[in-house]
Each structure stands twice: as C-alpha cells, then as structure tokens.
Design a protein around this motif. Structure first.
Motif, short mmCIF file in Angstrom:
data_model
loop_
_atom_site.label_atom_id
_atom_site.label_comp_id
_atom_site.label_asym_id
_atom_site.label_seq_id
_atom_site.Cartn_x
_atom_site.Cartn_y
_atom_site.Cartn_z
N VAL A 33 1.15 -0.94 -0.52
CA VAL A 33 -0.13 0.35 -0.02
C VAL A 33 0.82 1.52 0.15
N GLU A 34 0.92 1.73 -1.15
CA GLU A 34 1.51 3.35 -0.94
C GLU A 34 0.66 4.02 0.17
N TRP A 35 1.74 5.00 0.63
CA TRP A 35 2.10 5.28 1.93
C TRP A 35 1.16 6.67 1.49
N GLU A 36 0.77 7.27 0.46
CA GLU A 36 0.24 8.34 0.16
C GLU A 36 -1.51 8.55 0.43
N ASP A 37 -1.98 6.44 0.30
CA ASP A 37 -2.67 5.90 0.42
C ASP A 37 -2.64 6.11 1.40
N ILE A 38 -2.17 5.00 2.85
CA ILE A 38 -1.98 5.21 3.65
C ILE A 38 -2.29 6.97 4.56
N PHE A 39 -1.89 7.61 4.26
CA PHE A 39 -2.29 9.43 4.41
C PHE A 39 -3.28 9.46 4.03
N MET A 40 -3.87 9.24 2.75
CA MET A 40 -4.96 9.60 2.82
C MET A 40 -6.10 9.53 3.77
N ILE A 41 -5.64 7.91 3.73
CA ILE A 41 -7.02 7.00 5.32
C ILE A 41 -6.72 7.82 6.38
N GLN A 42 -5.69 8.36 6.63
CA GLN A 42 -5.15 8.39 8.53
C GLN A 42 -5.89 10.23 8.23
N GLU A 43 -5.81 10.67 7.12
CA GLU A 43 -6.01 11.98 7.01
C GLU A 43 -8.19 12.29 7.40
N ASN A 54 -0.42 1.87 13.38
CA ASN A 54 -0.76 1.29 14.54
C ASN A 54 -2.41 1.50 14.85
N ASP A 55 -3.28 2.84 13.70
CA ASP A 55 -4.25 3.22 14.03
C ASP A 55 -4.95 3.55 12.99
N THR A 56 -4.21 2.97 11.96
CA THR A 56 -4.96 2.99 10.47
C THR A 56 -5.64 1.70 10.25
N PHE A 57 -6.76 1.68 9.60
CA PHE A 57 -6.92 -0.02 9.22
C PHE A 57 -6.65 0.04 7.84
N ILE A 58 -6.13 -1.43 7.24
CA ILE A 58 -6.09 -1.66 6.23
C ILE A 58 -5.96 -2.77 5.97
N SER A 59 -7.31 -2.89 5.05
CA SER A 59 -7.88 -4.82 4.60
C SER A 59 -7.25 -4.81 3.60
N CYS A 60 -7.26 -6.34 3.57
CA CYS A 60 -6.32 -7.53 2.22
C CYS A 60 -7.57 -7.73 1.23
N PRO A 61 -6.32 -6.75 0.23
CA PRO A 61 -7.44 -6.48 -1.18
C PRO A 61 -8.17 -8.08 -1.71
N GLN A 62 -7.94 -8.27 -0.75
CA GLN A 62 -7.96 -10.55 -1.87
C GLN A 62 -9.54 -10.66 -0.78
N CYS A 63 -9.33 -11.26 0.62
CA CYS A 63 -10.66 -11.28 1.57
C CYS A 63 -11.09 -10.42 2.77
N ASP A 64 -10.40 -9.35 2.56
CA ASP A 64 -11.02 -8.14 2.88
C ASP A 64 -10.74 -8.10 4.37
N GLU A 65 -10.26 -8.66 4.88
CA GLU A 65 -9.91 -8.83 6.26
C GLU A 65 -8.76 -8.05 6.96
N GLU A 68 -3.33 -7.41 11.05
CA GLU A 68 -2.99 -6.95 11.66
C GLU A 68 -1.16 -7.19 11.69
N GLU A 69 -0.48 -6.35 12.02
CA GLU A 69 1.31 -6.01 12.10
C GLU A 69 1.19 -7.47 13.24
N GLU A 70 2.12 -7.65 13.36
CA GLU A 70 3.36 -8.44 13.95
C GLU A 70 4.04 -7.16 15.56
N GLU A 71 4.06 -6.47 14.40
CA GLU A 71 5.29 -5.00 15.17
C GLU A 71 4.43 -4.12 16.76
#
Length: 72
Positions: A33-43, A54-65, A68-71
């Motif tokens: 996912v491009e950072w530009e898209d992540i920034f748009m979601i956050q804004e 950590n507070d930006t919800f990114i879903s899988c393009p295949q299954c829409d799940e 969650e990152e382990e970090e």
C-alpha cells in the motif's frame, strides 16, 4: 524551458513517498500500500497523517480481512 522540467521532476519525486508491505495471515498474501494512500486514510479517519500504521485499518485486497501487524 529547462526550469519547468526541473520543477516538474522535483514535484513528481516529492509525491512518490514509497510503499509499505503488508502480509495477510488469513490468505497468505503479501501486498503493498503506497504511503500516499495510507496518509489519505489517516487524514479521513483521524484528521492527521504520520508514518505509523498502528491505528490505520488496512484490509487485504483479496479477502477484505483487516491486516494486523506483529510489530505492535
């Protein structure tokens, strides 16, 4: 003419902020996912942007799940 070309190149380079790779545990898919898209979601959701996910919800393009990152 040379000045316009240099300005345009600098603007294009400034817009390309890279991408972040994610892994969906459910369907075992790696995607970016491009950072530009992540920034748009956050804004849109939080009103601010930053290089954190950590507070930006990114879903899988295949299954829409929600991925969650382990970090965290």
């Amino acid at each position: 003419m040379g000045r316009k070309k240099k300005r345009r190149q600098k603007e294009e380079e400034a817009k390309d902020s890279g991408a972040r790779e994610f892994h969906c545990n459910r369907c075992d898919l790696k995607f970016e996912v491009e950072w530009e898209d992540i920034f748009m979601i956050q804004e849109l959701t939080h009103g601010y942007v930053g290089f954190h996910i950590n507070d930006t919800f990114i879903s899988c393009p295949q299954c829409d799940e929600i991925v969650e990152e382990e970090e965290f």
